[in-house]
Scaffold this motif. Sequence first.
Motif, short mmCIF file in Angstrom:
data_model
loop_
_atom_site.label_atom_id
_atom_site.label_comp_id
_atom_site.label_asym_id
_atom_site.label_seq_id
_atom_site.Cartn_x
_atom_site.Cartn_y
_atom_site.Cartn_z
N MET A 256 1.86 -67.12 -124.80
CA MET A 256 3.23 -67.60 -125.02
C MET A 256 3.70 -67.30 -126.44
O MET A 256 4.80 -66.77 -126.66
N VAL A 257 2.86 -67.64 -127.41
CA VAL A 257 3.23 -67.45 -128.81
C VAL A 257 3.43 -65.98 -129.12
O VAL A 257 4.41 -65.58 -129.77
N ARG A 258 2.51 -65.14 -128.65
CA ARG A 258 2.57 -63.72 -128.96
C ARG A 258 3.85 -63.08 -128.42
O ARG A 258 4.58 -62.39 -129.14
N VAL A 259 4.16 -63.30 -127.15
CA VAL A 259 5.34 -62.69 -126.54
C VAL A 259 6.61 -63.29 -127.13
O VAL A 259 7.58 -62.57 -127.42
N TYR A 260 6.62 -64.62 -127.32
CA TYR A 260 7.81 -65.27 -127.87
C TYR A 260 8.10 -64.78 -129.28
O TYR A 260 9.25 -64.46 -129.63
N ALA A 261 7.06 -64.70 -130.13
CA ALA A 261 7.27 -64.31 -131.53
C ALA A 261 7.75 -62.87 -131.64
O ALA A 261 8.56 -62.54 -132.52
N LEU A 262 7.29 -62.00 -130.74
CA LEU A 262 7.67 -60.60 -130.83
C LEU A 262 9.09 -60.33 -130.33
O LEU A 262 9.85 -59.58 -130.95
N ALA A 263 9.45 -60.93 -129.20
CA ALA A 263 10.68 -60.51 -128.53
C ALA A 263 11.74 -61.58 -128.37
O ALA A 263 12.91 -61.24 -128.12
N PHE A 264 11.39 -62.85 -128.52
CA PHE A 264 12.34 -63.89 -128.13
C PHE A 264 12.60 -64.93 -129.21
O PHE A 264 13.21 -65.95 -128.94
N ALA A 265 12.10 -64.68 -130.42
CA ALA A 265 12.43 -65.58 -131.52
C ALA A 265 13.77 -65.21 -132.16
O ALA A 265 14.37 -66.01 -132.87
N ASP A 266 14.23 -63.98 -131.90
CA ASP A 266 15.47 -63.50 -132.50
C ASP A 266 16.10 -62.49 -131.55
O ASP A 266 15.48 -62.04 -130.59
N GLY A 267 17.37 -62.12 -131.81
CA GLY A 267 18.02 -61.11 -130.99
C GLY A 267 18.77 -61.70 -129.81
O GLY A 267 18.94 -62.92 -129.70
N PRO A 268 19.20 -60.85 -128.87
CA PRO A 268 20.02 -61.33 -127.74
C PRO A 268 19.27 -62.25 -126.79
O PRO A 268 19.90 -63.00 -126.05
N PHE A 269 17.95 -62.19 -126.78
CA PHE A 269 17.17 -63.06 -125.89
C PHE A 269 16.54 -64.22 -126.63
O PHE A 269 15.60 -64.83 -126.13
N ALA A 270 17.04 -64.53 -127.81
CA ALA A 270 16.45 -65.59 -128.62
C ALA A 270 16.46 -66.92 -127.87
O ALA A 270 17.47 -67.33 -127.30
N GLY A 271 15.32 -67.58 -127.88
CA GLY A 271 15.22 -68.92 -127.28
C GLY A 271 15.19 -68.93 -125.77
O GLY A 271 15.38 -69.99 -125.17
N LEU A 272 14.92 -67.78 -125.13
CA LEU A 272 14.91 -67.72 -123.67
C LEU A 272 13.81 -68.64 -123.12
O LEU A 272 12.62 -68.45 -123.39
N GLY A 273 14.19 -69.64 -122.35
CA GLY A 273 13.25 -70.58 -121.76
C GLY A 273 12.75 -71.64 -122.72
O GLY A 273 11.93 -72.48 -122.34
N GLN A 274 13.25 -71.64 -123.96
CA GLN A 274 12.74 -72.56 -124.97
C GLN A 274 13.02 -74.02 -124.60
O GLN A 274 12.14 -74.88 -124.73
N SER A 275 14.22 -74.30 -124.12
CA SER A 275 14.57 -75.67 -123.76
C SER A 275 13.70 -76.18 -122.61
O SER A 275 13.22 -77.32 -122.62
N ALA A 276 13.47 -75.32 -121.62
CA ALA A 276 12.62 -75.71 -120.48
C ALA A 276 11.20 -75.98 -120.94
O ALA A 276 10.57 -76.96 -120.52
N LEU A 277 10.67 -75.12 -121.81
CA LEU A 277 9.31 -75.33 -122.33
C LEU A 277 9.21 -76.65 -123.08
O LEU A 277 8.20 -77.37 -122.97
N TRP A 278 10.24 -76.97 -123.82
CA TRP A 278 10.24 -78.23 -124.59
C TRP A 278 10.10 -79.44 -123.67
O TRP A 278 9.23 -80.29 -123.87
N TRP A 279 10.96 -79.51 -122.64
CA TRP A 279 10.92 -80.67 -121.75
C TRP A 279 9.67 -80.69 -120.88
O TRP A 279 9.11 -81.77 -120.62
N LEU A 280 9.23 -79.52 -120.44
CA LEU A 280 7.98 -79.48 -119.65
C LEU A 280 6.79 -79.93 -120.49
O LEU A 280 5.89 -80.61 -119.99
N ALA A 281 6.79 -79.56 -121.77
CA ALA A 281 5.71 -79.98 -122.65
C ALA A 281 5.72 -81.50 -122.84
O ALA A 281 4.66 -82.14 -122.83
N LEU A 282 6.90 -82.07 -123.01
CA LEU A 282 6.99 -83.53 -123.18
C LEU A 282 6.55 -84.25 -121.91
O LEU A 282 5.86 -85.28 -121.99
N VAL A 283 6.93 -83.74 -120.76
CA VAL A 283 6.49 -84.35 -119.49
C VAL A 283 4.97 -84.22 -119.36
O VAL A 283 4.29 -85.15 -118.90
N THR A 284 4.42 -83.05 -119.72
CA THR A 284 2.97 -82.86 -119.68
C THR A 284 2.27 -83.89 -120.55
O THR A 284 1.26 -84.49 -120.16
N LEU A 285 2.80 -84.12 -121.74
CA LEU A 285 2.23 -85.09 -122.66
C LEU A 285 2.28 -86.50 -122.07
O LEU A 285 1.30 -87.26 -122.15
#
Length: 493
Positions: A256-285
């Motif tokens: 997750m970190v590797r792909v996100y840091a390379l392609a989705f931390a910036d640019g037109p796809f920045a933050g793709l799926g970030q909100s979903a990951l946030w809430w899924l992580a909180l539910v997991t916790l």
Amino acid sequence: MNHWIIAPVLIPALAGMLLLLEVRERHRLRRITGLLSCAAMLATALFLGDQAWGGEITVYALGNWQAPFGIVLVLDKFSALMLLLTAVLAFPALLYACCGDDRRGANFHALFQFQLMGVNGAFLTGDLFNLFVFFEVLLIASYGLALHGRGPERVKAGLHYVVLNLVGSALFLIALGLIYGTTGTLNMADFAVKAQALTGTDATLLRIAVLMLWVVFGLKAALFPLYFWLPAAYAGATAAVAALFAIMTKVGFYAMVRVYALAFADGPFAGLGQSALWWLALVTLALACIGVLGAKRLGTLVSYLVVMSVGTLVAALAFGQLEALGPALYYLLHSTLICGGLFLLTDLIARGRGEVADDLQIGPAILNGGRLSVLFFAAAIAVVGLPPLSGFVGKVALLRSVPDPAYWVLLLVAGLCGLIALSRAGSTLFWRTTGEGSGLRPARRHLVAVLWLLVLSPLMTVYAEPLLQLTTAVADQLRDPDLYLFAVLGGDA
């Protein structure tokens, strides 16, 4: 060309093949071969780590075919850190298994080495398809390891584990097909560059592919709603296998970190799926807190602590532009090592209680329970995040880096739930006893393996500042993807 980069893949691969050729009845030879392989991997990881800490990203082109056309292995600070963590965990886990658990099934040592080959390859590869290949290598080996020792409980848990991961592999292949169809490449660096230029239908297809990747990586990392396989599989596995499996969820997090840091931390796809990951992580916790409190076996309790660490890490990743990644990596080191040690300690406690094993019910006194109670007390303090051990340092650093009320509440509640569950478990196992023990005393190598992992928590506390500086430097390098792109692609980046 620096050929040492391929050593973490070649060493376990060659050792695994050699172990398949060795006579199964010669247990001493097989143990020596496996331990020497793990020792060599530890030495290699230290050497590569020293090379990576200088800040240079080293690329190894297999067959001298340059990226993006050839297969490349990439060594940076992040991959070097994960290689070292794997080697530090693997040696005591195998040492523990060499006390007798390795005789409970055929080809244990070979499978153990192939598992390490897959894990190390996943950390080093610079190609999405080869990430899939190494995932499959480690998964196929883990299927055999999960069933090692046989028994209906292991078969049932192993079946669920196999089926879910086969579904995940199928989704991974579909996602790779969509990525190759839209970008024309599977090299991670080349993909990160070409993805930024996509528009229209191709951009939509790429979004779908990446969301599928998050599902696959979430399955590997045991993120809600795909974590239900983990508690039964880990609690049912033998102790050494469960300890090694503590790194498995971190492979998904790494991807997750590797792909996100390379392609989705910036640019037109920045933050793709970030909100979903946030809430899924909180539910997991949150669900991990419930699982910890409801666990009826100590092994299941520790398994839910692994799930709890996954929710903690993924939420930190999904918050902001990798701002909390440095403290998250410190917490990753802590949680992996301490949970691995707890799996080994759980087995020692179960051996000392006879037929009651690790069930959280009144049973006979544990043989040699005084030493084990001290180790359990120290491990419990570390894993729930109480001072002065490394769990406290990691959680404080995370709370400072993720100033979100929901995360603060859940992280503190998770620590409280872990404390309640482990306090209840400790009182049941060591104080509420019915008489003389009927179990086995731990061997010296058992205690050495457990101490190897548990003593790292106070060491991480003593050296907390340089370790946090190290993990922050890893995060800083990940936040500058141009370094990775230029190292792999050169002027084409």
